[in-house]
Design a protein around this motif. Structure first.
Motif, PDB file in Angstrom:
ATOM      1  N   LEU A 112     117.385 -49.278  63.789  1.00 19.54           N
ATOM      2  CA  LEU A 112     116.882 -50.099  64.884  1.00 19.54           C
ATOM      3  C   LEU A 112     117.549 -49.693  66.200  1.00 19.54           C
ATOM      4  CD1 LEU A 112     114.849 -52.444  65.134  1.00 19.54           C
ATOM      5  CD2 LEU A 112     116.791 -54.016  65.048  1.00 19.54           C
ATOM      6  N   GLU A 113     118.862 -49.440  66.150  1.00 16.42           N
ATOM      7  CA  GLU A 113     119.579 -49.027  67.359  1.00 16.42           C
ATOM      8  C   GLU A 113     119.117 -47.643  67.808  1.00 16.42           C
ATOM      9  OE1 GLU A 113     124.133 -48.332  69.030  1.00 16.42           O
ATOM     10  OE2 GLU A 113     123.821 -49.341  67.102  1.00 16.42           O
ATOM     11  N   TRP A 114     118.930 -46.730  66.841  1.00 16.64           N
ATOM     12  CA  TRP A 114     118.422 -45.397  67.171  1.00 16.64           C
ATOM     13  C   TRP A 114     117.061 -45.505  67.861  1.00 16.64           C
ATOM     14  CZ3 TRP A 114     120.882 -41.003  67.510  1.00 16.64           C
ATOM     15  CH2 TRP A 114     121.999 -40.746  66.702  1.00 16.64           C
ATOM     16  N   ALA A 115     116.196 -46.368  67.326  1.00 19.33           N
ATOM     17  CA  ALA A 115     114.852 -46.533  67.887  1.00 19.33           C
ATOM     18  C   ALA A 115     114.923 -47.083  69.311  1.00 19.33           C
ATOM     19  CB  ALA A 115     114.027 -47.456  66.995  1.00 19.33           C
ATOM     20  N   SER A 116     115.760 -48.109  69.513  1.00 18.63           N
ATOM     21  CA  SER A 116     115.883 -48.716  70.835  1.00 18.63           C
ATOM     22  C   SER A 116     116.408 -47.713  71.859  1.00 18.63           C
ATOM     23  CB  SER A 116     116.817 -49.932  70.767  1.00 18.63           C
ATOM     24  OG  SER A 116     116.945 -50.522  72.037  1.00 18.63           O
TER      25      SER A 116
ATOM     26  N   GLY B 273     111.773 -50.652  74.007  1.00 21.91           N
ATOM     27  CA  GLY B 273     113.222 -50.493  73.931  1.00 21.91           C
ATOM     28  C   GLY B 273     113.957 -51.781  74.240  1.00 21.91           C
ATOM     29  N   ILE B 274     113.462 -52.530  75.219  1.00 21.22           N
ATOM     30  CA  ILE B 274     114.086 -53.805  75.596  1.00 21.22           C
ATOM     31  C   ILE B 274     113.981 -54.825  74.468  1.00 21.22           C
ATOM     32  CG2 ILE B 274     113.813 -55.819  77.102  1.00 21.22           C
ATOM     33  CD1 ILE B 274     112.988 -53.763  79.305  1.00 21.22           C
ATOM     34  N   LEU B 275     112.819 -54.925  73.858  1.00 18.39           N
ATOM     35  CA  LEU B 275     112.624 -55.896  72.771  1.00 18.39           C
ATOM     36  C   LEU B 275     113.534 -55.587  71.586  1.00 18.39           C
ATOM     37  CD1 LEU B 275     108.730 -56.271  72.863  1.00 18.39           C
ATOM     38  CD2 LEU B 275     110.426 -57.968  73.594  1.00 18.39           C
ATOM     39  N   LEU B 276     113.609 -54.312  71.222  1.00 17.49           N
ATOM     40  CA  LEU B 276     114.493 -53.910  70.119  1.00 17.49           C
ATOM     41  C   LEU B 276     115.960 -54.153  70.499  1.00 17.49           C
ATOM     42  CD1 LEU B 276     112.812 -50.533  69.028  1.00 17.49           C
ATOM     43  CD2 LEU B 276     112.658 -52.748  67.869  1.00 17.49           C
ATOM     44  N   GLY B 277     116.314 -53.782  71.737  1.00 18.90           N
ATOM     45  CA  GLY B 277     117.691 -53.956  72.192  1.00 18.90           C
ATOM     46  C   GLY B 277     118.099 -55.413  72.263  1.00 18.90           C
ATOM     47  N   SER B 278     117.179 -56.279  72.653  1.00 21.15           N
ATOM     48  CA  SER B 278     117.487 -57.710  72.745  1.00 21.15           C
ATOM     49  C   SER B 278     117.840 -58.281  71.381  1.00 21.15           C
ATOM     50  CB  SER B 278     116.287 -58.469  73.327  1.00 21.15           C
ATOM     51  OG  SER B 278     116.035 -58.054  74.645  1.00 21.15           O
ATOM     52  N   TYR B 279     117.096 -57.871  70.385  1.00 15.83           N
ATOM     53  CA  TYR B 279     117.375 -58.339  69.017  1.00 15.83           C
ATOM     54  C   TYR B 279     118.772 -57.894  68.581  1.00 15.83           C
ATOM     55  CZ  TYR B 279     117.111 -58.791  63.954  1.00 15.83           C
ATOM     56  OH  TYR B 279     117.382 -59.114  62.641  1.00 15.83           O
ATOM     57  N   ILE B 280     119.113 -56.650  68.896  1.00 19.88           N
ATOM     58  CA  ILE B 280     120.419 -56.110  68.504  1.00 19.88           C
ATOM     59  C   ILE B 280     121.554 -56.809  69.254  1.00 19.88           C
ATOM     60  CG2 ILE B 280     121.871 -54.036  68.538  1.00 19.88           C
ATOM     61  CD1 ILE B 280     119.222 -52.419  68.212  1.00 19.88           C
ATOM     62  N   MET B 281     121.382 -57.003  70.559  1.00 15.99           N
ATOM     63  CA  MET B 281     122.415 -57.665  71.369  1.00 15.99           C
ATOM     64  C   MET B 281     122.647 -59.101  70.900  1.00 15.99           C
ATOM     65  SD  MET B 281     123.461 -55.447  73.584  1.00 15.99           S
ATOM     66  CE  MET B 281     122.930 -53.928  74.379  1.00 15.99           C
ATOM     67  N   LEU B 282     121.571 -59.778  70.579  1.00 14.36           N
ATOM     68  CA  LEU B 282     121.685 -61.158  70.095  1.00 14.36           C
ATOM     69  C   LEU B 282     122.429 -61.195  68.766  1.00 14.36           C
ATOM     70  CD1 LEU B 282     120.809 -64.017  70.902  1.00 14.36           C
ATOM     71  CD2 LEU B 282     118.752 -63.687  69.516  1.00 14.36           C
ATOM     72  N   ASP B 283     122.170 -60.212  67.931  1.00 11.01           N
ATOM     73  CA  ASP B 283     122.774 -60.154  66.604  1.00 11.01           C
ATOM     74  C   ASP B 283     124.287 -59.965  66.660  1.00 11.01           C
ATOM     75  OD1 ASP B 283     122.444 -60.037  63.666  1.00 11.01           O
ATOM     76  OD2 ASP B 283     123.084 -57.947  63.895  1.00 11.01           O
ATOM     77  N   VAL B 284     124.766 -59.222  67.692  1.00 12.68           N
ATOM     78  CA  VAL B 284     126.213 -58.968  67.787  1.00 12.68           C
ATOM     79  C   VAL B 284     126.904 -59.950  68.734  1.00 12.68           C
ATOM     80  CG1 VAL B 284     125.941 -56.523  67.226  1.00 12.68           C
ATOM     81  CG2 VAL B 284     125.976 -57.238  69.633  1.00 12.68           C
TER      82      VAL B 284
END
Length: 205
Positions: free
Chosen positions: A20-24, A49-60
């Protein structure tokens, strides 16, 4: 710690990077490259990229970064619409900050930093509220200046990038950290290019 330790740590972080991070990050790089050649596809690439990144940022637990991504999402949708509607019109000319611009810029930075810190400290489980709030407030100021075509936008965006790089590394988002380093370098060249344009415009007056 020697350089080999850091190289080994970087390799280990790369191995642990999620798909997911690679994709973002890939969509983020695509957005920058498409923007460089003035291609409208930069907007859909950026939105993904923003949508994927938002999910990752929220997760951490980088909540201010997630909120910042929300702002980027709104601006990307608006930019896409504006591009289609106004792309044949001359762009707003580049200019330097006035005293009033600096007052607004610093207000966005420090008021935004304080408000975000209080919210993160009291209403989230953030482990880096001061750092997270600072990265986002300086980026907000930079984006405001970018929208106004102010030369100093690159300075504020790079202040944000400078702090974001170790913050993302601390959260083990190594590829986001590398992407931010890439954006830091791009912003340096952006500043140099805009300053050259501004000097030419002033000389032509």
């Amino acid at each position: 710690m020697d350089i080999q330790h850091w190289i080994n740590l970087f390799k280990e972080q790369i191995k642990q990077t999620s798909l997911l991070e690679w994709a973002s990050v890939s969509f983020g790089i695509a957005e920058v490259l498409l923007a460089k050649v003035n291609n409208v596809l930069l907007y859909p690439a950026g939105i993904i990229g923003i949508l994927l990144g938002s999910y990752i940022m929220l997760d951490v637990g980088l909540y201010a970064e997630t909120l910042l991504n929300g702002y980027y999402l709104v601006m990307s949708i608006y930019g896409w619409w504006y591009w289609i509607k106004k792309r044949n019109e001359p762009p707003v000319k580049i200019s330097a900050n006035t005293r009033r611009d600096w007052i607004i810029t610093l207000s966005i930075v420090f008021v935004g930093w304080g408000v975000l810190y209080v919210l993160l400290k009291n209403f989230t489980d953030s482990t880096v509220p001061i750092w997270d709030a600072w990265v986002s407030s300086t980026a907000w100021a930079g984006m405001w200046l970018l929208a106004k075509r102010k030369l100093e936008n690159w300075v504020l965006l790079n202040v944000s990038n400078l702090f974001a790089i170790p913050l993302l590394w601390h959260k083990q988002l190594v590829m986001f950290s590398v992407l931010t380093l890439f954006l830091f370098i791009v912003a340096i060249f952006g500043f140099i290019e805009w300053r050259g344009i501004l000097k030419k415009d002033k000389a032509a007056v």
